[in-house]
Design a protein around this motif. Structure first.
Motif, short mmCIF file in Angstrom:
data_model
loop_
_atom_site.label_atom_id
_atom_site.label_comp_id
_atom_site.label_asym_id
_atom_site.label_seq_id
_atom_site.Cartn_x
_atom_site.Cartn_y
_atom_site.Cartn_z
N SER A 97 -41.46 -11.35 23.26
CA SER A 97 -40.88 -12.63 23.65
C SER A 97 -41.81 -13.36 24.61
CB SER A 97 -39.52 -12.42 24.30
OG SER A 97 -39.65 -11.62 25.46
N GLY A 98 -41.57 -14.64 24.75
CA GLY A 98 -42.40 -15.42 25.65
C GLY A 98 -43.61 -15.98 24.92
N SER A 99 -44.22 -16.97 25.53
CA SER A 99 -45.38 -17.61 24.90
C SER A 99 -46.58 -17.51 25.81
CB SER A 99 -45.06 -19.08 24.61
OG SER A 99 -44.77 -19.75 25.81
N GLY A 100 -47.72 -17.63 25.21
CA GLY A 100 -48.95 -17.60 25.99
C GLY A 100 -49.26 -16.26 26.59
N SER B 30 -51.78 -28.85 18.50
CA SER B 30 -51.74 -29.44 19.83
C SER B 30 -51.24 -28.46 20.88
CB SER B 30 -50.85 -30.68 19.83
OG SER B 30 -49.52 -30.33 19.44
N ASP B 31 -50.55 -27.42 20.44
CA ASP B 31 -49.99 -26.43 21.35
C ASP B 31 -50.73 -25.11 21.14
OD1 ASP B 31 -46.83 -24.64 21.68
OD2 ASP B 31 -48.45 -25.00 23.13
N TYR B 32 -51.47 -24.68 22.14
CA TYR B 32 -52.21 -23.43 22.01
C TYR B 32 -52.61 -22.93 23.39
CZ TYR B 32 -56.06 -26.85 22.21
OH TYR B 32 -56.90 -27.88 22.56
N TYR B 33 -53.21 -21.75 23.40
CA TYR B 33 -53.64 -21.13 24.64
C TYR B 33 -55.08 -20.66 24.47
CZ TYR B 33 -48.62 -21.03 25.36
OH TYR B 33 -47.30 -21.39 25.47
N LEU B 34 -55.80 -20.67 25.54
CA LEU B 34 -57.19 -20.22 25.54
C LEU B 34 -57.38 -19.16 26.61
CD1 LEU B 34 -58.75 -23.76 25.24
CD2 LEU B 34 -58.80 -22.02 23.46
N TYR B 94 -58.74 -17.79 21.33
CA TYR B 94 -57.76 -18.85 21.05
C TYR B 94 -56.48 -18.22 20.53
CZ TYR B 94 -55.60 -22.70 18.39
OH TYR B 94 -54.73 -23.64 17.88
N ARG B 95 -55.34 -18.76 21.00
CA ARG B 95 -54.06 -18.30 20.49
C ARG B 95 -53.20 -19.49 20.15
NH1 ARG B 95 -48.55 -16.64 22.80
NH2 ARG B 95 -48.01 -18.13 21.21
N SER B 96 -52.73 -19.55 18.93
CA SER B 96 -51.84 -20.63 18.52
C SER B 96 -50.55 -20.59 19.32
CB SER B 96 -51.53 -20.50 17.03
OG SER B 96 -50.50 -21.39 16.66
N GLY B 97 -49.94 -21.72 19.49
CA GLY B 97 -48.69 -21.78 20.23
C GLY B 97 -47.51 -21.17 19.50
N TRP B 98 -47.69 -20.90 18.20
CA TRP B 98 -46.54 -20.40 17.46
C TRP B 98 -46.85 -19.21 16.56
CZ3 TRP B 98 -47.23 -20.53 12.19
CH2 TRP B 98 -48.28 -21.36 11.73
N LEU B 103 -54.81 -13.45 18.40
CA LEU B 103 -55.97 -14.07 19.03
C LEU B 103 -57.12 -14.19 18.04
CD1 LEU B 103 -56.09 -12.22 22.48
CD2 LEU B 103 -55.31 -14.53 22.03
N THR B 104 -57.83 -15.31 18.12
CA THR B 104 -59.09 -15.49 17.41
C THR B 104 -60.19 -15.49 18.46
OG1 THR B 104 -58.04 -16.81 15.69
CG2 THR B 104 -60.43 -16.97 15.90
N PHE B 105 -61.17 -14.58 18.30
CA PHE B 105 -62.21 -14.41 19.30
C PHE B 105 -63.51 -15.08 18.87
CE2 PHE B 105 -60.67 -11.41 22.46
CZ PHE B 105 -59.54 -10.88 21.84
N GLY B 106 -64.26 -15.53 19.86
CA GLY B 106 -65.63 -15.94 19.63
C GLY B 106 -66.53 -14.72 19.54
#
Lengths: 114, 115
Positions: A97-100, B30-34, B94-98, B103-106
């Protein structure tokens, strides 16, 4: 606190032999689990991920397979190893659960296929 | 599919100096994490810093900071006051928001620190 274990730490296997690498997570329930392979001097390639017991998704076609017989156990297997299977294998987990959420990585297994 | 590119296979820095590692990514989301991960010789992957795409403010963690340029799809890591223990492989991810925390790595940048 949560911990993740992998074994064995190193493995040398002949071509054509079977493989079984194990990953277990402690201190959490229903984690998402991941298997990555890292070739020498390269980045990480996602092989498999699992969101629950018996649920396995494969990212790349290969002669490897994965299984999740228990909630916190993730196994990487092969019936017949190839030379190209050599590499460093990392298991990782995130909370379901949770994001990021960051991924927490195990210490890895160095596999050499001769 | 998302891709992450680290154009510097190797970098070196003098101890106590500052170094910047580059990372670019390609996405239509538009929604993601790095993330930046560090992999020392022990090969244990260690999270260095995280950035949420919806946040304009650049993340900082002690001597580590990022320059996040969303429009340019750039995510560089700055290490200040470099220490010998900073020597490692650094991976941008990189990680998609959904998309299920994958994770996608360099390809990584090897950082050497000179005493």
């Amino acid at each position: 606190s949560q911990t993740i274990h992998q074994w064995p730490a190193t493995l040398v296997q002949p071509v054509g032999s079977p493989l079984s690498l194990e990953c277990t997570v402690e201190g959490t329930s229903n984690p998402n689990l991941y298997w990555y392979r890292q070739a020498a001097g390269r980045g990480l390639q996602l092989l498999f991920y699992s969101v629950g017991i018996g649920q396995i998704s494969s990212e790349v076609p290969q002669n490897l397979s994965a299984s999740r017989p228990q909630d916190r156990q993730f196994i990487l297997s092969s019936k017949k190893l190839l030379l190209s299977d050599s590499g460093f294998y990392l298991c990782a987990w995130t909370p379901a659960s949770g994001s990021g959420n960051e991924q927490f990585f195990g210490p890895g297994t160095r596999l050499t296929v001769l | 599919a998302q891709t992450v590119t680290q154009s510097q296979p190797e970098m070196s820095v003098q101890e106590a100096e500052t170094v910047t590692l580059s990372c670019t990514y390609d996405t239509s989301e538009s929604d993601y994490y790095l993330f930046w991960y560090k992999q020392p010789p022990s090969r244990q992957m260690i999270l260095v810093i995280r950035q949420e795409a919806y946040k304009q403010q650049n993340a900082t963690e002690n001597r580590f900071s990022v320059n996040f340029q969303k429009a340019a799809k750039s995510f560089s890591l700055k290490i200040s006051d470099s220490q010998l223990g900073d020597a490692a492989m650094y991976f941008c991810a990189y990680r998609s928001g959904w998309a299920g925390n994958m994770l996608t790595f360099g390809g990584g940048t090897r950082l050497m620190v000179k005493p």
